[in-house]
Design a protein around this motif. Structure first.
Motif, PDB file in Angstrom:
ATOM      1  N   HIS A   1       0.835  -1.201   0.000  1.00 58.81           N
ATOM      2  CA  HIS A   1       0.000   0.000   0.000  1.00 58.81           C
ATOM      3  C   HIS A   1       0.867   1.248   0.000  1.00 58.81           C
ATOM      4  CE1 HIS A   1      -2.744   2.923   2.294  1.00 58.81           C
ATOM      5  NE2 HIS A   1      -3.144   2.917   1.039  1.00 58.81           N
ATOM      6  N   LEU A   2       1.680   1.429   1.056  1.00 52.95           N
ATOM      7  CA  LEU A   2       2.511   2.634   1.143  1.00 52.95           C
ATOM      8  C   LEU A   2       3.967   2.355   1.481  1.00 52.95           C
ATOM      9  CD1 LEU A   2       0.165   5.202   2.906  1.00 52.95           C
ATOM     10  CD2 LEU A   2       0.882   5.171   0.538  1.00 52.95           C
ATOM     11  N   GLY A   3       4.374   1.100   1.484  1.00 55.45           N
ATOM     12  CA  GLY A   3       5.780   0.783   1.688  1.00 55.45           C
ATOM     13  C   GLY A   3       6.228   0.690   3.132  1.00 55.45           C
ATOM     14  N   CYS A   4       5.318   0.607   4.076  1.00 57.77           N
ATOM     15  CA  CYS A   4       5.695   0.419   5.477  1.00 57.77           C
ATOM     16  C   CYS A   4       6.084  -1.044   5.695  1.00 57.77           C
ATOM     17  CB  CYS A   4       4.536   0.787   6.388  1.00 57.77           C
ATOM     18  SG  CYS A   4       4.014   2.507   6.222  1.00 57.77           S
ATOM     19  N   THR A   5       6.640  -1.353   6.844  1.00 56.55           N
ATOM     20  CA  THR A   5       7.067  -2.716   7.146  1.00 56.55           C
ATOM     21  C   THR A   5       5.945  -3.476   7.841  1.00 56.55           C
ATOM     22  OG1 THR A   5       9.329  -1.953   7.377  1.00 56.55           O
ATOM     23  CG2 THR A   5       8.816  -4.089   8.328  1.00 56.55           C
ATOM     24  N   VAL A   6       5.614  -4.638   7.293  1.00 57.24           N
ATOM     25  CA  VAL A   6       4.587  -5.481   7.910  1.00 57.24           C
ATOM     26  C   VAL A   6       5.251  -6.451   8.876  1.00 57.24           C
ATOM     27  CG1 VAL A   6       3.060  -5.314   5.916  1.00 57.24           C
ATOM     28  CG2 VAL A   6       4.614  -7.231   6.089  1.00 57.24           C
ATOM     29  N   ASN A   7       4.504  -6.836   9.897  1.00 56.32           N
ATOM     30  CA  ASN A   7       4.978  -7.797  10.886  1.00 56.32           C
ATOM     31  C   ASN A   7       3.933  -8.882  11.074  1.00 56.32           C
ATOM     32  OD1 ASN A   7       7.586  -6.777  11.820  1.00 56.32           O
ATOM     33  ND2 ASN A   7       6.396  -4.992  12.414  1.00 56.32           N
ATOM     34  N   TRP A   8       4.392 -10.028  11.518  1.00 56.55           N
ATOM     35  CA  TRP A   8       3.503 -11.165  11.728  1.00 56.55           C
ATOM     36  C   TRP A   8       3.006 -11.171  13.160  1.00 56.55           C
ATOM     37  CZ3 TRP A   8       0.578 -14.607   9.527  1.00 56.55           C
ATOM     38  CH2 TRP A   8       0.156 -15.719  10.249  1.00 56.55           C
ATOM     39  N   GLY A   9       1.687 -11.285  13.322  1.00 57.72           N
ATOM     40  CA  GLY A   9       1.096 -11.494  14.630  1.00 57.72           C
ATOM     41  C   GLY A   9       1.151 -10.314  15.576  1.00 57.72           C
TER      42      GLY A   9
END
Length: 167
Positions: free
Chosen positions: A104-112
């Motif tokens: 979407h905007l290039g932020c960092t996703v994290n699990w859980g």
């Protein structure tokens, strides 16, 4: 024919000589600059290189694990080392490596990290959510799935290649 018709004046001789010498000098100076500018474009493109992430095939589970690794980038004449991350998990018999960058905007996703949806990837910037396999959840900001790395297993170790866009 007489020589009178073919005579060159001193002024014309000087003009021709200086123009020729100047053109030769300009070509001598411009040739290396043009070669330098075009050299990276003329280089043969190599196959994508795979980088070890220090994770063995046996350590990969259905639970996504974050791995950090670095790659060497050649930008024209400058070579640098860049840090990268991936979420690695086993999906059936396949090993999947997802990019941690939200589409979407290039932020960092994290699990859980989302308390309401602990079994999903979560982007805190605009509350984007992704399934375990990286597909985007309808009704959330991301419009396409997480990108995936090329994965190769050599001697029981995981190697990642270039990132490919999905969907």
């Amino acid at each position: 024919m007489s020589e009178k018709n073919h005579r060159v004046s001193r002024r014309q001789f000087l003009t021709y000589t200086l123009t020729g010498v100047g053109g030769f000098m300009a070509a001598g100076m411009l040739a290396p600059m043009v070669r330098m500018a075009l050299d990276p474009a003329l280089e043969a493109a190599g196959d994508s290189e795979f980088v070890s992430v220090g994770l063995s095939e046996d350590e990969v589970s259905e639970e996504p694990q974050r791995v950090d690794f670095s790659i060497e980038l050649d930008d024209g004449w400058y070579s640098s080392e860049q840090s990268r991350s991936a979420w690695v998990l086993r999906e059936g018999n396949e090993i999947l490596a997802l990019s941690p960058i939200c589409t979407h905007l290039g932020c960092t996703v994290n699990w859980g990290t989302n308390e309401e949806n602990p079994e999903e990837f979560f982007c805190p910037c605009h509350f984007g959510r992704f399934e375990r396999d990286g597909t985007n959840i309808p009704g959330t900001p991301p419009t396409r799935p997480l990108d995936v790395y090329e994965v190769e297993v050599r001697d029981g170790m995981i190697y990642l290649g270039q990132i490919n866009q999905r969907g």
